[in-house]
Scaffold this motif. Structure first.
Motif, PDB file in Angstrom:
ATOM      1  N   ALA A 106      39.162  50.710  42.536  1.00 45.10           N
ATOM      2  CA  ALA A 106      40.591  50.576  42.818  1.00 45.10           C
ATOM      3  C   ALA A 106      41.399  51.214  41.687  1.00 45.10           C
ATOM      4  O   ALA A 106      41.127  50.972  40.511  1.00 45.10           O
TER       5      ALA A 106
ATOM      6  N   VAL B 209      47.952  49.318  44.595  1.00 47.56           N
ATOM      7  CA  VAL B 209      46.557  49.748  44.556  1.00 47.56           C
ATOM      8  C   VAL B 209      46.424  50.929  45.502  1.00 47.56           C
ATOM      9  O   VAL B 209      46.575  50.785  46.715  1.00 47.56           O
TER      10      VAL B 209
ATOM     11  N   ARG C  11      34.224  41.425  50.535  1.00 43.85           N
ATOM     12  CA  ARG C  11      35.588  41.634  50.042  1.00 43.85           C
ATOM     13  C   ARG C  11      35.685  41.255  48.567  1.00 43.85           C
ATOM     14  O   ARG C  11      34.815  40.578  48.008  1.00 43.85           O
TER      15      ARG C  11
ATOM     16  N   MET D 238      41.023  42.246  49.228  1.00 40.81           N
ATOM     17  CA  MET D 238      40.968  43.644  49.647  1.00 40.81           C
ATOM     18  C   MET D 238      39.524  44.111  49.714  1.00 40.81           C
ATOM     19  O   MET D 238      38.601  43.381  49.312  1.00 40.81           O
ATOM     20  N   ALA D 239      39.355  45.334  50.202  1.00 42.90           N
ATOM     21  CA  ALA D 239      38.008  45.890  50.300  1.00 42.90           C
ATOM     22  C   ALA D 239      37.421  46.103  48.909  1.00 42.90           C
ATOM     23  O   ALA D 239      38.134  46.463  47.960  1.00 42.90           O
TER      24      ALA D 239
ATOM     25  N   ARG E 239      48.775  51.399  48.459  1.00 47.25           N
ATOM     26  CA  ARG E 239      49.167  50.093  48.985  1.00 47.25           C
ATOM     27  C   ARG E 239      49.943  49.299  47.947  1.00 47.25           C
ATOM     28  O   ARG E 239      49.578  49.252  46.773  1.00 47.25           O
TER      29      ARG E 239
ATOM     30  N   ALA F   3      38.946  40.548  45.241  1.00 44.16           N
ATOM     31  CA  ALA F   3      40.325  40.073  45.079  1.00 44.16           C
ATOM     32  C   ALA F   3      40.894  40.564  43.758  1.00 44.16           C
ATOM     33  O   ALA F   3      40.166  40.773  42.777  1.00 44.16           O
TER      34      ALA F   3
ATOM     35  N   GLU G 190      45.090  38.909  45.773  1.00 38.80           N
ATOM     36  CA  GLU G 190      45.181  39.681  46.998  1.00 38.80           C
ATOM     37  C   GLU G 190      43.774  40.097  47.400  1.00 38.80           C
ATOM     38  O   GLU G 190      43.057  40.752  46.633  1.00 38.80           O
TER      39      GLU G 190
ATOM     40  N   LEU H 167      50.911  46.114  46.047  1.00 39.93           N
ATOM     41  CA  LEU H 167      50.269  44.836  45.762  1.00 39.93           C
ATOM     42  C   LEU H 167      51.310  43.737  45.560  1.00 39.93           C
ATOM     43  O   LEU H 167      51.182  42.632  46.091  1.00 39.93           O
TER      44      LEU H 167
END
Length: 272
Positions: free
Chosen positions: A180, A155, A136, A175-176, A158, A138, A173, A160
């Motif tokens: 991005a 993002v 992951r 995230m994968a 999504r 961030a 946050e 944020l």
């Protein structure tokens, strides 16, 4: 002072800031300095060991740091340091207009930034380290636009953060990892930037006032596998660097080589 001496001093200043490229001790941490107040003139930024601005404890100084500039990370031994800001070209012994303390802990990274409007600017210490699950990354947002006092960030599809107010920072946050597309929208417009987030990395998108509308600055705060923060903007030169494009050692070497060439040219002209 001769031009040769002036160039030599400039090299010492920058190389002193970037520091040696060496494996960090477990007790070492990292600090970068930033000017994120849109209506505040350029400043000189000082870093001291301990809790005072005693000149004998001065560790570095960056001259003429303007809005939107961030230094590369400086590797420091664990302990307490003092950051001070003075108006550009003010005497080093003059009282600083702003000071704050940052407690550096082993393996951690920090950003110390002048934030807010000129009349109420303050120095804020932000932690740049985050624990991440395997695979992951961030991302966080720093709102530093005076033209857009509140922004929303997303993002891809999504959301944020919503209503991020001027001179505030969102939490990281998780995230994968991957590419991005970060979109920041204010009342009067929006801006988009792409952030390449590898697994284990933490990133910051700084929202700045541009000449027209918003300007986004993408920073890589840290990479877990590298154990050393990377990225940032060289405040001393006022230039900008993409994620990881100018590491501290590369920057110092490039400036030093440039200074050597300049000194050689001056000597050649005088001998001619």
């Amino acid at each position: 002072m001769s031009i040769v001496v002036r160039i030599g001093c400039a090299v010492l200043l920058v190389v002193g800031w970037t520091g040696p490229v060496a494996r960090a001790a477990p007790s070492d941490g990292y600090v970068r300095l930033a000017h994120l107040s849109p209506d505040t003139p350029a400043v000189d930024v000082y870093l001291y060991a301990g809790r005072s601005t005693d000149r004998r404890r001065q560790r570095l100084v960056l001259k003429h740091v303007g809005y939107g500039a961030l230094s590369p990370y400086q590797r420091l031994g664990g302990g307490t340091y003092t950051v001070a800001m003075r108006p550009a070209n003010a005497a080093a012994a003059s009282p600083p207009v702003l000071t704050t303390n940052v407690r550096v802990r082993g393996g951690k990274a920090y950003t110390v930034a002048g934030m807010g409007p000129y009349k109420s600017i303050r120095l804020r210490v932000m932690g740049d380290s985050v624990e991440l699950p395997e695979g992951r990354a961030a991302l966080r947002v720093i709102a530093a636009s005076l033209k857009e006092p509140s922004v929303d960030a997303g993002v891809g599809g999504r959301r944020l953060a919503s209503g991020v107010r001027f001179a505030t920072t969102t939490p990281y946050e998780v995230m994968a990892a991957g590419e991005a597309r970060v979109r920041v929208r204010g009342r009067n417009g929006q801006a988009v930037t792409k952030v390449s987030m590898v697994a284990g990395s933490a990133h910051t998108v700084v929202v700045l006032d541009g000449k027209t509308g918003l300007r986004l600055l993408s920073l890589r705060d840290s990479v877990r596998s590298a154990r050393t923060p990377r990225g940032g903007v060289d405040a001393g030169l006022g230039g900008m660097a993409k994620d990881g494009a100018w590491g501290p050692g590369v920057l110092g070497l490039a400036i030093a080589l440039g200074a050597v060439v300049a000194v050689w040219r001056v000597g050649a002209r005088r001998r001619a």
